[in-house]
Design a protein around this motif. Structure first.
Motif, PDB file in Angstrom:
ATOM      1  N   HIS A   1       0.821  -1.216   0.000  1.00  0.00           N
ATOM      2  CA  HIS A   1       0.000   0.000   0.000  1.00  0.00           C
ATOM      3  C   HIS A   1       0.856   1.268   0.000  1.00  0.00           C
ATOM      4  CE1 HIS A   1      -4.310  -0.995   0.235  1.00  0.00           C
ATOM      5  NE2 HIS A   1      -3.833  -2.182   0.540  1.00  0.00           N
ATOM      6  N   ASP A   2       1.926   1.266   0.757  1.00  0.00           N
ATOM      7  CA  ASP A   2       2.817   2.428   0.757  1.00  0.00           C
ATOM      8  C   ASP A   2       3.418   2.669  -0.625  1.00  0.00           C
ATOM      9  OD1 ASP A   2       2.343   2.841   3.434  1.00  0.00           O
ATOM     10  OD2 ASP A   2       4.255   1.978   4.110  1.00  0.00           O
ATOM     11  N   ALA A   3       3.889   1.600  -1.264  1.00  0.00           N
ATOM     12  CA  ALA A   3       4.506   1.729  -2.588  1.00  0.00           C
ATOM     13  C   ALA A   3       3.496   2.178  -3.634  1.00  0.00           C
ATOM     14  CB  ALA A   3       5.133   0.405  -3.000  1.00  0.00           C
ATOM     15  N   VAL A   4       2.292   1.622  -3.603  1.00  0.00           N
ATOM     16  CA  VAL A   4       1.267   1.996  -4.575  1.00  0.00           C
ATOM     17  C   VAL A   4       0.818   3.434  -4.343  1.00  0.00           C
ATOM     18  CG1 VAL A   4      -1.107   1.524  -5.332  1.00  0.00           C
ATOM     19  CG2 VAL A   4       0.506  -0.356  -5.023  1.00  0.00           C
ATOM     20  N   TYR A   5       0.674   3.819  -3.100  1.00  0.00           N
ATOM     21  CA  TYR A   5       0.270   5.200  -2.800  1.00  0.00           C
ATOM     22  C   TYR A   5       1.320   6.174  -3.337  1.00  0.00           C
ATOM     23  CZ  TYR A   5      -1.025   9.382  -0.281  1.00  0.00           C
ATOM     24  OH  TYR A   5      -1.373  10.681   0.033  1.00  0.00           O
TER      25      TYR A   5
ATOM     26  N   ILE B   1       1.026   6.311  -7.152  1.00  0.00           N
ATOM     27  CA  ILE B   1      -0.141   7.050  -7.625  1.00  0.00           C
ATOM     28  C   ILE B   1       0.041   8.552  -7.419  1.00  0.00           C
ATOM     29  CG2 ILE B   1      -2.587   7.523  -7.168  1.00  0.00           C
ATOM     30  CD1 ILE B   1      -2.914   4.535  -6.589  1.00  0.00           C
ATOM     31  N   THR B   2       0.534   8.943  -6.270  1.00  0.00           N
ATOM     32  CA  THR B   2       0.644  10.365  -5.979  1.00  0.00           C
ATOM     33  C   THR B   2       1.777  11.046  -6.735  1.00  0.00           C
ATOM     34  OG1 THR B   2       1.963   9.914  -4.006  1.00  0.00           O
ATOM     35  CG2 THR B   2      -0.435  10.181  -3.723  1.00  0.00           C
ATOM     36  N   SER B   3       2.744  10.276  -7.194  1.00  0.00           N
ATOM     37  CA  SER B   3       3.840  10.880  -7.943  1.00  0.00           C
ATOM     38  C   SER B   3       3.635  10.767  -9.444  1.00  0.00           C
ATOM     39  CB  SER B   3       5.175  10.254  -7.557  1.00  0.00           C
ATOM     40  OG  SER B   3       5.244   8.917  -7.996  1.00  0.00           O
ATOM     41  N   ALA B   4       2.636   9.988  -9.875  1.00  0.00           N
ATOM     42  CA  ALA B   4       2.399   9.781 -11.307  1.00  0.00           C
ATOM     43  C   ALA B   4       1.624  10.935 -11.907  1.00  0.00           C
ATOM     44  CB  ALA B   4       1.635   8.483 -11.529  1.00  0.00           C
TER      45      ALA B   4
END
Length: 65
Positions: free
Chosen positions: A55-59, A62-65
């Protein structure tokens, strides 16, 4: 670490945030980077829960994409 299992966890997490494979298709490089980031985090924090690491990696993705 089983990469297929990890990709399944990432897909489930993306769905949790409202994304699916059609909305946010990931290329091979992005999959490799996400999996490598999660594996490195697990090496650094061996006691950490994989669910939280994914979840940390996906968050962050997503927020940096």
């Amino acid at each position: 670490m089983d990469e297929r299992w990890l990709q399944k966890q990432v897909r489930n997490c993306l769905r949790h945030y409202g994304y699916d494979d059609e909305m946010m298709p990931l290329g091979k490089d992005e999959w490799r980077d996400l999996c490598a980031h999660i594996a490195a985090a697990k090496e650094k924090h061996r006691d950490a829960d994989m669910y939280e690491l994914v979840h940390d990696a996906v968050y962050r993705f997503i927020t940096s994409a």
